[in-house]
Design an enzyme around this catalytic site. Structure first.
Site, PDB file in Angstrom:
ATOM      1  N   ARG A   1     -46.737 -31.758  21.862  1.00 26.77           N
ATOM      2  CA  ARG A   1     -46.889 -30.309  22.041  1.00 26.77           C
ATOM      3  C   ARG A   1     -47.316 -29.628  20.753  1.00 26.77           C
ATOM      4  NH1 ARG A   1     -43.863 -32.508  25.849  1.00 26.77           N
ATOM      5  NH2 ARG A   1     -43.423 -31.443  27.828  1.00 26.77           N
TER       6      ARG A   1
ATOM      7  N   ASP B   1     -35.854 -41.042  30.624  1.00 19.59           N
ATOM      8  CA  ASP B   1     -36.472 -42.095  29.805  1.00 19.59           C
ATOM      9  C   ASP B   1     -35.444 -43.087  29.267  1.00 19.59           C
ATOM     10  OD1 ASP B   1     -38.940 -40.988  30.240  1.00 19.59           O
ATOM     11  OD2 ASP B   1     -38.944 -39.824  28.387  1.00 19.59           O
TER      12      ASP B   1
ATOM     13  N   ARG C   1     -40.258 -48.960  36.274  1.00 12.33           N
ATOM     14  CA  ARG C   1     -39.104 -49.301  35.417  1.00 12.33           C
ATOM     15  C   ARG C   1     -37.896 -49.788  36.211  1.00 12.33           C
ATOM     16  NH1 ARG C   1     -39.794 -44.613  30.751  1.00 12.33           N
ATOM     17  NH2 ARG C   1     -41.342 -45.798  29.578  1.00 12.33           N
TER      18      ARG C   1
ATOM     19  N   LYS D   1     -41.194 -37.617  20.586  1.00 11.47           N
ATOM     20  CA  LYS D   1     -42.540 -37.816  21.146  1.00 11.47           C
ATOM     21  C   LYS D   1     -43.006 -36.575  21.901  1.00 11.47           C
ATOM     22  CE  LYS D   1     -43.224 -41.205  24.316  1.00 11.47           C
ATOM     23  NZ  LYS D   1     -43.876 -40.639  25.508  1.00 11.47           N
TER      24      LYS D   1
END
Ligand code: S3P
Length: 456
Positions: free
Chosen positions: A44, A342, A373, A39
């Site tokens: 980018r 992540d 989270r 991702k």
């Protein structure tokens, strides 16, 4: 949706719930798969392709909702981007400083990377006016981390609460270079300022407290920017004004998506999985180190490089036995955190199947991701019977409880939805994951892939 014999996976009529019923006889995951494109690299590639002169070819672009948001924003500013219906995408760049003033609000959807990186680009486009927004999650996430340093460079940005929250309005300016010492290790902050520095005469430097993912640095160099990196001090300098030239970008599989299968393979009895073509940039491989500390059986095969990023095939095998839990507890803290930020929700799931107490600290950033989270994964795993305690900057998870299927909620966070689906594979009975469609942000085929791997 077909229902394999070992497990029933259903997406309910509303397309919002994922229902996983584990058979009483248990199940395993077996097979060889590929995960979608990274991702961070996909965003980018679209952005630099739009800013470069000439054509950029992107192979393996993630066709998730987040890169689609990026593509739409840059199309609205004049970049010619081929349709995102195949992972091979062509971008006809418009040239640095040449973006057109969009006729409408730029909508970054759920994507913090789109909004924060784009702000650096917009703020440094003199004479154009932009308005940017996102979905309700993104509109509640902090933007001051990029707005404040951009303002130090002379940017003009307006919005609610001192422009700390989107929607934001930006009047593009000629900026001045700064040396910014970021209080947080954030690739979004670093990349935003480097992108602003492309259009700014002189040297723009960002120093961070620990190294965050360096995809921007690698790709900017490949596109021809004058960029220097000092690993000792975690500093990057870009010298502007730059000229970018269209490139071929090969996007590796996303290690953040592979992480779900690595943990599934490590905790679901009898599993044996190979995940091909996964990016293993050292600024992203914290999850491999954490799983190694936990005793997971993971090997890396066929090392190669493509377009400046290292790639391997990952092989994971269940390593538990009837007398032994598959993993052991570990401590995740310090400089390791930005390298697996992540993956913490899925590592919390791994910790539920680890002997002892896993402690995760120095991860307060998790509270300002697509959801809080820390609170969300702790609450949802608690509902399934896991003993998790929230810390202000992390959590403690006591492994070894038996998980029971129940109703849980993704809070519209893609990584929470997929983490709960993996937890459900080891939970008795039926788990209903509400708002699981969020997985499409980064992994549109997650459910289909899961179905293909389950064997009884
Ligand atoms: C990203 C950087 C990280 C990460 C996010 C993607 C990027 O965010 O959590 O999913 O592509 O630059 P921060 O920069 O806020 O740490």
């Amino acid at each position: 949706m077909p229902v394999p014999s070992a497990i029933s996976l259903n997406v309910s009529e509303s397309q919002h719930d994922l229902i996983i019923t584990r058979p009483t006889t248990g199940l395993s995951l077996r097979g060889r798969i590929r995960v979608p494109g990274d991702k961070s690299i996909s965003h980018r590639a679209l952005m630099l392709g739009a800013l470069a002169e000439g054509e950029t070819t992107i192979e393996g672009l993630l066709l998730g909702e987040d890169p689609r948001s990026t593509a739409k924003c840059f199309q609205a500013m004049g970049a010619d981007i081929s349709e995102l219906n195949t992972t091979l995408v062509k971008v006809q760049g418009i040239g640095l400083g040449q973006l057109l003033e969009p006729l409408d609000v730029l909508d970054a959807g759920n994507s913090g990377t789109t909004l924060r990186l784009m702000l650096g680009i917009l703020a440094s486009h003199p004479g154009r006016f932009f308005t940017v927004t996102g979905d309700s999650s993104l509109r509640s996430r902090p933007m001051s981390r990029v707005v404040n340093p951009l303002r130090q460079m002379g940017a003009e940005i307006w919005g609610r609460k001192e422009a700390s929250l989107a929607p934001l309005a930006v009047q593009g300016q000629s900026l001045r270079p700064i040396h910014y010492h970021s209080p947080i290790a954030s690739a979004q902050v670093k990349s935003c300022l480097l992108l602003a520095g492309l259009m700014t005469e002189g040297q723009t430097t960002v120093t961070e407290p620990a190294l965050s993912r360096d995809h921007s640095e690698r790709m900017l160099k490949a596109f021809g920017a004058d960029l220097t990196v000092d690993l000792e001090t975690c500093s990057v300098t870009v010298t502007g004004p730059a000229k970018l030239k269209g490139q071929t970008v090969i996007v590796p599989g996303d290690i953040s998506s592979a992480a779900f299968w690595l943990v599934a393979g490590a905790i679901v009895p009898g599993s044996d999985l190979t995940i091909e073509n996964v990016g293993v940039n050292p600024t992203r491989t914290g999850v491999l180190e954490a799983l190694e500390m936990m005793g997971a059986d993971i090997t890396q095969e066929n090392y190669r490089e493509a377009a400046g990023e290292p790639i391997v095939d990952l092989h994971v095998r269940y390593a538990g036995s009837t007398s032994q839990m598959p993993l052991k507890a570990c401590r995740i803290a310090g400089d390791l955190v930005p390298r697996l930020i992540d993956e913490i929700p899925i590592l919390a799931v791994a910790a539920a199947f680890a002997e002892g107490t896993t402690v995760i600290q120095d991860a307060a950033e998790l509270r300002v991701k697509e959801s809080d989270r820390i609170a969300v994964i702790a609450n949802q795993l608690n509902r399934m019977g896991v003993r998790v305690t929230e810390l202000s900057d992390g959590m403690e998870i006591i492994g070894g409880e038996t998980l029971t299927g129940t109703e849980v909620d993704s809070h519209t966070d893609h990584r929470i939805a997929m983490s709960l689906a993996i937890a459900a594979l080891n939970a008795s009975g039926t788990t209903t994951i509400q708002r699981a469609e969020a997985a499409a942000i980064s992994y549109p085929d997650f459910v289909t892939t899961l179905e293909s791997l389950v064997v009884s």
